[in-house]
Design a protein around this motif. Structure first.
Motif, mmCIF file in Angstrom:
data_model
loop_
_atom_site.group_PDB
_atom_site.id
_atom_site.type_symbol
_atom_site.label_atom_id
_atom_site.label_comp_id
_atom_site.label_asym_id
_atom_site.label_seq_id
_atom_site.Cartn_x
_atom_site.Cartn_y
_atom_site.Cartn_z
ATOM 1 N N ASP A 7 -1.680 8.768 10.509
ATOM 2 C CA ASP A 7 -2.527 8.068 9.548
ATOM 3 C C ASP A 7 -3.800 7.548 10.230
ATOM 4 O OD1 ASP A 7 -2.441 6.937 6.715
ATOM 5 O OD2 ASP A 7 -2.824 5.100 7.855
ATOM 6 N N VAL A 8 -4.920 7.705 9.558
ATOM 7 C CA VAL A 8 -6.245 7.292 10.074
ATOM 8 C C VAL A 8 -6.326 7.368 11.606
ATOM 9 C CG1 VAL A 8 -7.038 6.048 8.050
ATOM 10 C CG2 VAL A 8 -5.753 4.802 9.731
ATOM 11 N N HIS B 120 -1.854 12.326 -1.872
ATOM 12 C CA HIS B 120 -1.545 11.087 -2.587
ATOM 13 C C HIS B 120 -2.736 10.137 -2.684
ATOM 14 C CE1 HIS B 120 -1.425 10.152 1.602
ATOM 15 N NE2 HIS B 120 -1.319 8.870 1.341
ATOM 16 N N ASP B 121 -3.890 10.537 -2.160
ATOM 17 C CA ASP B 121 -5.060 9.652 -2.155
ATOM 18 C C ASP B 121 -6.172 10.089 -3.102
ATOM 19 O OD1 ASP B 121 -4.083 7.868 -0.226
ATOM 20 O OD2 ASP B 121 -4.851 9.064 1.440
ATOM 21 N N ARG C 70 0.370 9.454 -8.292
ATOM 22 C CA ARG C 70 1.625 9.044 -7.655
ATOM 23 C C ARG C 70 2.742 8.773 -8.657
ATOM 24 N NH1 ARG C 70 -0.979 4.727 -3.285
ATOM 25 N NH2 ARG C 70 -2.149 6.278 -2.092
ATOM 26 N N GLU D 48 -4.919 12.748 10.503
ATOM 27 C CA GLU D 48 -5.762 12.401 9.364
ATOM 28 C C GLU D 48 -6.985 11.715 9.964
ATOM 29 O OE1 GLU D 48 -6.188 9.685 5.377
ATOM 30 O OE2 GLU D 48 -5.393 8.891 7.224
ATOM 31 N N GLN E 90 -2.198 -5.579 5.732
ATOM 32 C CA GLN E 90 -2.151 -4.532 6.763
ATOM 33 C C GLN E 90 -3.009 -4.922 7.980
ATOM 34 O OE1 GLN E 90 -3.372 -1.779 3.609
ATOM 35 N NE2 GLN E 90 -1.845 -0.328 4.348
ATOM 36 N N PHE F 158 -10.610 -0.911 1.353
ATOM 37 C CA PHE F 158 -10.156 -1.082 -0.038
ATOM 38 C C PHE F 158 -11.033 -2.063 -0.819
ATOM 39 C CE2 PHE F 158 -5.487 -0.100 1.263
ATOM 40 C CZ PHE F 158 -5.759 1.259 1.245
ATOM 41 N N ARG G 168 2.560 13.236 11.080
ATOM 42 C CA ARG G 168 1.229 13.156 10.463
ATOM 43 C C ARG G 168 0.702 11.773 10.849
ATOM 44 N NH1 ARG G 168 -1.177 9.374 6.684
ATOM 45 N NH2 ARG G 168 -2.732 10.469 5.442
ATOM 46 N N VAL H 77 1.977 5.439 11.114
ATOM 47 C CA VAL H 77 0.850 4.601 10.687
ATOM 48 C C VAL H 77 0.502 3.645 11.831
ATOM 49 C CG1 VAL H 77 -0.015 3.127 8.817
ATOM 50 C CG2 VAL H 77 1.840 4.751 8.361
ATOM 51 N N ASP I 167 0.860 -1.192 0.000
ATOM 52 C CA ASP I 167 0.000 0.000 0.000
ATOM 53 C C ASP I 167 0.895 1.241 0.000
ATOM 54 O OD1 ASP I 167 -2.079 1.819 0.149
ATOM 55 O OD2 ASP I 167 -2.377 1.567 2.310
ATOM 56 N N HIS J 73 -2.343 -0.040 11.777
ATOM 57 C CA HIS J 73 -2.000 -1.373 11.266
ATOM 58 C C HIS J 73 -0.510 -1.435 10.987
ATOM 59 C CE1 HIS J 73 -3.572 1.376 8.133
ATOM 60 N NE2 HIS J 73 -2.401 1.116 7.563
ATOM 61 N N TYR K 203 2.345 2.451 3.258
ATOM 62 C CA TYR K 203 1.466 2.511 4.432
ATOM 63 C C TYR K 203 1.270 1.110 5.024
ATOM 64 C CZ TYR K 203 0.732 7.455 3.763
ATOM 65 O OH TYR K 203 0.952 8.811 3.668
ATOM 66 N N ARG L 136 -5.327 4.979 -6.907
ATOM 67 C CA ARG L 136 -4.648 6.245 -6.668
ATOM 68 C C ARG L 136 -3.296 6.368 -7.368
ATOM 69 N NH1 ARG L 136 -5.062 4.963 -0.420
ATOM 70 N NH2 ARG L 136 -4.346 3.035 -1.392
ATOM 71 N N PHE M 96 -7.769 -2.287 6.078
ATOM 72 C CA PHE M 96 -7.300 -1.936 4.737
ATOM 73 C C PHE M 96 -6.920 -3.220 3.992
ATOM 74 C CE2 PHE M 96 -7.118 1.872 7.251
ATOM 75 C CZ PHE M 96 -7.699 2.802 6.394
HETATM 76 C C1 NOJ Z 1 -4.519 6.858 4.665
HETATM 77 C C2 NOJ Z 1 -3.386 7.055 3.708
HETATM 78 O O1 NOJ Z 1 -3.355 8.399 3.295
HETATM 79 C C3 NOJ Z 1 -3.602 6.101 2.565
HETATM 80 O O2 NOJ Z 1 -2.702 6.324 1.518
HETATM 81 C C4 NOJ Z 1 -3.480 4.691 3.098
HETATM 82 O O3 NOJ Z 1 -3.798 3.786 2.055
HETATM 83 C C5 NOJ Z 1 -4.435 4.448 4.266
HETATM 84 N N1 NOJ Z 1 -4.444 5.530 5.199
HETATM 85 C C6 NOJ Z 1 -4.055 3.197 5.013
HETATM 86 O O4 NOJ Z 1 -2.858 3.390 5.712
#
Ligand code: NOJ
Length: 560
Positions: free
Chosen positions: A216-217, A335-336, A438, A275, A184, A162, A214, A114, A74, A117, A77, A434, A180
């Motif tokens: 993540d989730v 990037h998403d 990228r 995030e 993960q 996903f 930053r 991150v 991923d 996971h 991530y 995505r 995800f």
């Molecule tokens: C948010 C990230 O911005 C994304 O790119 C990633 O796939 C998911 N979290 C899972 O980590």
């Protein structure tokens, strides 16, 4: 157009600890930024080689998407070790050098954490597989028995973000949960060992000089998995008010209170940005000084280039920031999502929950309702430049995504066998994923990968990338790169406190606001030129037309 001499902005890292409040943060997606070893994958020394570019652009900080050891299932991530660098991207010594170079140029560094996971390659997960059911190693993750007579059905019908089931069966018959990709596995945040290890990671990077994180989730970590587990339908119906079993639980802030103590033990305190895809009313919980301190505001990612939407989003998010005491964040691309130059070059449409138009091959796009418009690239860039000057004039911090300073579009020309994003595979190609945002950056007009590296690029760069190359835009005062450089330079010179006052422009298609220090921002969302208020035009996203602000353009004015 630009009538004042550029100021030399001396960025001083000994600045006040609230440097982040109105910082311009540039997101580097390391695999796709610059490649120095010719393996087609961007690397840490590649980023170091471009520090002068970042300094000239005038950013205050960079946010590095994950660069940790990863199978890149991923895009990084999926982290196999939070306290190391992926050997494909470099070494810890390379990271130290990058941090030192950035700091020497007055640029701070934010890294991605991150915590929801790990990768299934992480030593903990491998240990969990080997140790078997009931072991302490499995307690670090979310393992459950299956359902059905022989346990061959997943514990619940939960769907992963996903696509496809959120549970995977292991050899001994147990199942593990993954929000995800299957690679993960979700961590168990009720386990003190998991909590302790992330504190160690935050200290590891803070000790190496990293300025912020930053997260993540950030809204997903803690979970209430008491039996009986709810069904997918039940999960979707439950209110997300802090008591939901899976999302945005109040108890996640116990984790962040502990992290805050870590951040504040450094001088200056380390920063963090969440995030968190949560209801707007709950964003301040993450942005409070006692929690992570700042949260992403993604509203512009989902908005059309539309005056009413832009104005409402600004008003709403300034109010939310006032509630938390933090500053808000402006994000046009990351990037998403599909790059904003491309989003704005497509007709406005119902875009679905993630705001993502689906691209088809041959530059044809699929919007909901079955429309398949062709991209109007020029219009998209014109609007993107206007939106950038709008956002860079706002109080709060602005997060730029690599390549937007070039006016870069989404890449549609990626064949199925070249795709890498798990969303493409797990949705069986229904969601193109995505990868299109990228694709490695074009640094020069020519060369095997437009100057990205000597050995090609891990995602295919289309021929039209040449026209967007840094080398080509560098000396051109009309280029998007020059516009961004000039805007960042002026922003540093003009920006004082975080006040904003709306100006009634007397028409619905114009949005205008005044900032302290005599700085006014006017955006014309319509197609006809509109007169500008009295004052000196410092910057304009497209040439003035007979002294008026052209359609789909923004101007910065020094008030008379
Ligand atoms: C948010 C990230 O911005 C994304 O790119 C990633 O796939 C998911 N979290 C899972 O980590």
């Amino acid at each position: 157009m630009t009538t004042v001499a550029p100021s030399v902005h001396a960025r001083d890292l000994s600045d006040a600890p609230d440097w982040w409040r109105q910082a311009v943060v540039y997101q580097v997606y390391p695999r796709s930024f610059a490649d120095t070893d010719g393996d087609g994958l961007g690397d840490i020394t590649g980023i170091t080689s471009r520090v002068p570019y970042l300094a000239e652009l005038g950013v205050d900080a960079i946010w590095l998407s994950p660069f940790y050891p990863s199978a890149l299932a991923d895009g990084g991530y999926d982290v196999a070790d939070y306290r190391d660098v992926d050997p494909k991207l470099g070494t810890l010594a390379d990271m130290d050098e990058l941090i030192a170079q950035l700091h020497a140029h007055g640029i701070r560094v934010i890294v991605d954490i991150v915590p929801n996971h790990t990768s299934n390659d992480h030593a903990w997960f491998q240990e969990a597989l080997a140790a078997g059911r009931g072991s302490a190693a499995r307690e670090r993750y979310i393992f459950r028995e299956g359902t059905g007579p022989d346990g061959s059905e997943p514990p619940t019908d939960w769907q992963s973000t996903f696509g496809g089931p959120a549970w995977e069966r292991v050899a001994d018959g147990q199942w593990y949960m993954h929000h995800f990709d299957v690679s993960q596995p979700d961590l168990n945040w009720a386990n003190p060992e998991v909590r302790g290890d992330f504190v160690k990671t935050l200290r590891f990077w803070s000790d190496r000089g990293v300025d912020g994180f930053r997260i993540d989730v950030a809204h997903m970590l803690t979970k209430d998995l008491s039996e009986p587990l709810p069904s997918q339908a039940e999960i979707e119906a439950l209110p997300q008010d802090g008591s939901h079993p899976l999302f945005d639980r109040d108890d996640v802030h116990e984790v962040y209170a502990e992290w805050r103590a870590v951040f504040n033990s450094y001088d200056p305190p380390r920063t963090a940005v969440a995030e968190a895809w949560v209801h707007p009313s709950r964003v301040p919980l993450y942005a409070r000084a006692e929690s992570l301190g700042q949260a992403f505001n993604f509203d512009l990612l989902e908005a059309d280039f539309d005056p009413a939407q832009f104005r409402r989003i600004v008003a709403d998010n300034l109010a939310l920031a006032a509630e938390s005491g933090s500053s808000t964040t402006w994000v046009l691309s990351n990037h998403d999502v599909v790059r904003h130059a491309t989003r704005y070059g497509l007709p406005d449409a119902e875009r679905g929950a993630d705001g993502r138009p689906t691209l088809k091959h041959g530059n044809e796009w699929l919007l909901s309702g079955g429309q398949t418009p062709t991209l109007d690239a020029e219009r998209g860039e014109r609007r993107a430049r206007a939106a950038a000057l709008f956002v860079l004039g706002l109080p709060g911090s602005a997060y730029l995504y690599q390549g937007e300073e070039l006016g870069l579009h989404e890449v549609a020309e990626i064949s199925d066998d070249q795709r890498q994003d798990p969303t493409f595979f797990r949705s069986r190609g229904i969601d193109q994923g995505r990868d299109g945002c990228r694709v490695p950056l074009p640094w020069s007009e020519n060369g095997p990968s437009f100057g990205f590296g000597e050995g090609g690029a891990h995602l295919p760069q289309p021929e039209w990338f040449a026209a967007y190359a840094v080398g080509l835009q560098d000396g051109d005062p009309a280029s998007t790169l020059s516009l961004y450089r000039r805007a960042l330079d002026l922003r540093h010179a003009l920006q004082t406190d975080e006040r904003l006052e709306w100006i009634d422009a007397g028409r619905d298609d114009v949005v205008a606001f005044a900032r302290p220090n005599g700085w006014t921002i006017v955006t014309n969302f319509g197609s006809e030129p509109v007169p500008l208020p009295a004052g000196e035009v410092l910057l304009s996203s497209s040439p003035l037309e007979g002294g008026a602000l052209a359609g789909e353009s923004t101007a910065w004015i020094r008030r008379a």
